[in-house]
Design a protein around this motif. Structure first.
Motif, PDB file in Angstrom:
ATOM      1  N   GLU A  28      52.937 -88.131 -57.831  1.00 20.18           N
ATOM      2  CA  GLU A  28      52.668 -87.679 -56.326  1.00 20.18           C
ATOM      3  C   GLU A  28      52.633 -88.614 -55.137  1.00 20.18           C
ATOM      4  O   GLU A  28      53.297 -88.021 -54.056  1.00 20.18           O
ATOM      5  N   PRO A  68      43.021 -87.554 -52.040  1.00 19.45           N
ATOM      6  CA  PRO A  68      43.393 -86.073 -51.895  1.00 19.45           C
ATOM      7  C   PRO A  68      42.163 -85.440 -50.847  1.00 19.45           C
ATOM      8  O   PRO A  68      42.483 -84.443 -50.462  1.00 19.45           O
ATOM      9  N   LYS A  69      40.973 -85.961 -50.867  1.00 18.88           N
ATOM     10  CA  LYS A  69      40.026 -85.334 -50.046  1.00 18.88           C
ATOM     11  C   LYS A  69      39.622 -86.244 -48.815  1.00 18.88           C
ATOM     12  O   LYS A  69      38.653 -86.002 -48.188  1.00 18.88           O
ATOM     13  N   TYR A  88      38.030 -86.117 -45.231  1.00 16.99           N
ATOM     14  CA  TYR A  88      38.582 -85.424 -44.061  1.00 16.99           C
ATOM     15  C   TYR A  88      37.907 -84.475 -43.180  1.00 16.99           C
ATOM     16  O   TYR A  88      38.077 -84.356 -41.854  1.00 16.99           O
ATOM     17  N   TYR A 129      48.792 -83.872 -43.764  1.00 18.39           N
ATOM     18  CA  TYR A 129      47.915 -83.809 -44.944  1.00 18.39           C
ATOM     19  C   TYR A 129      46.294 -83.333 -44.756  1.00 18.39           C
ATOM     20  O   TYR A 129      46.106 -82.475 -45.379  1.00 18.39           O
ATOM     21  N   LYS A 130      45.912 -83.825 -43.640  1.00 18.25           N
ATOM     22  CA  LYS A 130      44.370 -83.292 -43.230  1.00 18.25           C
ATOM     23  C   LYS A 130      44.513 -82.101 -43.015  1.00 18.25           C
ATOM     24  O   LYS A 130      43.655 -81.162 -43.631  1.00 18.25           O
ATOM     25  N   ASP A 132      46.517 -79.383 -43.948  1.00 13.74           N
ATOM     26  CA  ASP A 132      46.713 -78.779 -45.249  1.00 13.74           C
ATOM     27  C   ASP A 132      45.755 -78.855 -46.301  1.00 13.74           C
ATOM     28  O   ASP A 132      45.634 -77.944 -46.990  1.00 13.74           O
ATOM     29  N   ASN A 133      44.944 -79.788 -46.272  1.00 15.93           N
ATOM     30  CA  ASN A 133      44.116 -79.900 -47.465  1.00 15.93           C
ATOM     31  C   ASN A 133      42.573 -80.015 -47.074  1.00 15.93           C
ATOM     32  O   ASN A 133      41.716 -80.238 -48.073  1.00 15.93           O
ATOM     33  N   ASP A 140      33.858 -74.900 -49.872  1.00 16.62           N
ATOM     34  CA  ASP A 140      35.066 -75.974 -50.319  1.00 16.62           C
ATOM     35  C   ASP A 140      34.681 -77.364 -50.463  1.00 16.62           C
ATOM     36  O   ASP A 140      35.238 -77.937 -51.321  1.00 16.62           O
TER      37      ASP A 140
END
Length: 141
Positions: A28, A68-69, A88, A129-130, A132-133, A140
Protein backbone atom coordinates in the motif's frame (compact mmCIF):
# COMPACT_ATOMS: atom_id res chain seq x y z
CA UNK A 1 -4.02 12.68 22.02
CA UNK A 2 -0.44 13.74 22.73
CA UNK A 3 1.71 10.78 23.81
CA UNK A 4 5.34 9.88 24.40
CA UNK A 5 6.24 7.14 21.88
CA UNK A 6 9.92 6.82 22.75
CA UNK A 7 9.48 3.42 24.32
CA UNK A 8 7.75 0.29 23.09
CA UNK A 9 4.55 0.35 25.15
CA UNK A 10 1.85 -2.07 23.98
CA UNK A 11 -0.98 -0.08 25.59
CA UNK A 12 -0.02 3.14 23.79
CA UNK A 13 0.49 1.27 20.50
CA UNK A 14 -2.99 -0.26 20.86
CA UNK A 15 -4.57 3.16 21.54
CA UNK A 16 -2.81 4.63 18.49
CA UNK A 17 -3.91 1.73 16.25
CA UNK A 18 -7.52 2.10 17.47
CA UNK A 19 -7.52 5.86 16.81
CA UNK A 20 -5.84 6.03 13.39
CA UNK A 21 -5.59 2.42 12.21
CA UNK A 22 -2.68 0.04 11.79
CA UNK A 23 0.23 1.13 9.54
CA UNK A 24 -0.13 0.62 5.81
CA UNK A 25 1.41 -2.51 4.33
CA UNK A 26 4.52 -2.18 2.18
CA UNK A 27 2.44 -2.78 -0.96
CA UNK A 28 0.00 0.00 0.00
CA UNK A 29 2.86 2.39 0.79
CA UNK A 30 4.40 1.71 -2.61
CA UNK A 31 1.06 2.23 -4.38
CA UNK A 32 0.52 5.55 -2.59
CA UNK A 33 3.99 6.81 -3.45
CA UNK A 34 5.01 6.98 0.20
CA UNK A 35 3.16 7.83 3.41
CA UNK A 36 5.64 10.10 5.19
CA UNK A 37 6.18 13.81 4.89
CA UNK A 38 9.49 15.55 4.30
CA UNK A 39 11.03 17.28 7.33
CA UNK A 40 8.64 20.03 8.43
CA UNK A 41 9.92 23.05 10.37
CA UNK A 42 7.61 24.23 13.15
CA UNK A 43 6.97 27.97 13.31
CA UNK A 44 4.33 28.00 16.05
CA UNK A 45 2.47 25.52 18.26
CA UNK A 46 -0.02 25.21 21.09
CA UNK A 47 1.14 25.78 24.66
CA UNK A 48 1.46 22.11 25.64
CA UNK A 49 3.55 21.27 22.56
CA UNK A 50 5.58 24.50 22.87
CA UNK A 51 6.48 23.58 26.49
CA UNK A 52 7.96 20.31 25.21
CA UNK A 53 9.81 21.91 22.29
CA UNK A 54 11.57 24.62 24.32
CA UNK A 55 13.35 22.04 26.49
CA UNK A 56 16.20 21.77 23.98
CA UNK A 57 18.03 24.19 21.70
CA UNK A 58 17.52 22.32 18.43
CA UNK A 59 15.49 23.73 15.56
CA UNK A 60 11.89 22.62 16.00
CA UNK A 61 10.90 20.11 13.34
CA UNK A 62 8.36 17.35 12.89
CA UNK A 63 7.08 14.86 10.34
CA UNK A 64 3.68 13.40 9.50
CA UNK A 65 2.79 9.77 8.85
CA UNK A 66 -0.42 8.86 7.04
CA UNK A 67 -2.53 6.06 8.50
CA UNK A 68 -5.81 4.57 7.20
CA UNK A 69 -8.01 6.52 9.66
CA UNK A 70 -5.83 9.52 10.52
CA UNK A 71 -2.33 10.95 10.82
CA UNK A 72 0.50 10.87 13.34
CA UNK A 73 2.50 14.06 13.76
CA UNK A 74 5.84 13.23 15.44
CA UNK A 75 8.42 15.56 16.94
CA UNK A 76 11.43 15.21 19.23
CA UNK A 77 12.37 17.00 22.41
CA UNK A 78 15.57 16.21 24.27
CA UNK A 79 15.93 12.45 23.73
CA UNK A 80 12.20 11.71 23.70
CA UNK A 81 9.83 11.31 20.74
CA UNK A 82 6.28 12.62 21.06
CA UNK A 83 3.31 12.00 18.78
CA UNK A 84 0.13 13.96 18.22
CA UNK A 85 -2.47 11.39 17.13
CA UNK A 86 -5.17 12.94 14.90
CA UNK A 87 -8.06 10.91 13.44
CA UNK A 88 -9.35 12.34 10.15
CA UNK A 89 -12.67 13.39 11.69
CA UNK A 90 -10.76 15.67 14.13
CA UNK A 91 -8.15 16.89 11.62
CA UNK A 92 -8.37 20.47 10.43
CA UNK A 93 -5.75 21.98 8.10
CA UNK A 94 -5.49 25.65 7.17
CA UNK A 95 -3.15 27.23 4.64
CA UNK A 96 -2.08 30.63 5.83
CA UNK A 97 0.00 33.46 4.48
CA UNK A 98 3.68 33.02 3.60
CA UNK A 99 3.37 29.28 2.90
CA UNK A 100 2.38 28.22 6.42
CA UNK A 101 0.16 25.18 7.03
CA UNK A 102 -1.68 24.87 10.35
CA UNK A 103 -2.61 21.38 11.55
CA UNK A 104 -5.26 21.32 14.30
CA UNK A 105 -6.78 18.71 16.60
CA UNK A 106 -9.10 20.12 19.29
CA UNK A 107 -6.89 22.37 21.46
CA UNK A 108 -3.55 21.23 19.96
CA UNK A 109 -2.07 22.81 16.86
CA UNK A 110 1.21 22.96 14.97
CA UNK A 111 2.07 25.48 12.26
CA UNK A 112 4.72 24.38 9.76
CA UNK A 113 6.55 26.01 6.85
CA UNK A 114 5.55 24.85 3.38
CA UNK A 115 8.40 26.46 1.52
CA UNK A 116 9.13 23.57 -0.88
CA UNK A 117 7.08 21.84 -3.56
CA UNK A 118 7.56 18.49 -1.77
CA UNK A 119 5.84 19.78 1.37
CA UNK A 120 2.95 21.24 -0.61
CA UNK A 121 2.60 18.00 -2.59
CA UNK A 122 2.47 15.97 0.65
CA UNK A 123 -0.25 18.19 2.15
CA UNK A 124 -2.25 17.85 -1.08
CA UNK A 125 -1.88 14.04 -0.87
CA UNK A 126 -2.92 14.07 2.81
CA UNK A 127 -6.00 16.21 2.20
CA UNK A 128 -7.03 14.13 -0.82
CA UNK A 129 -6.67 10.92 1.18
CA UNK A 130 -8.69 12.46 4.03
CA UNK A 131 -11.45 13.47 1.63
CA UNK A 132 -11.62 9.95 0.16
CA UNK A 133 -11.43 8.04 3.45
CA UNK A 134 -12.86 10.16 6.26
CA UNK A 135 -16.08 8.87 7.82
CA UNK A 136 -19.20 10.39 6.27
CA UNK A 137 -21.59 9.59 9.13
CA UNK A 138 -21.48 8.75 12.81
CA UNK A 139 -22.04 5.05 12.03
CA UNK A 140 -18.75 4.93 10.10
CA UNK A 141 -16.74 5.68 13.24
Amino acid sequence: MLVNVSYNNKEITKKIDEAVGKPFTLKERWAMGGIGSPKLFITESSVEIRNLLILDNNRDSCNIELRPKGIILRFRSLLETFALIIPYYKLTVYKGDLAIYSVYRDNHFVKVQADTKAVQKFFRKMLDYKADNAPTSIEDL
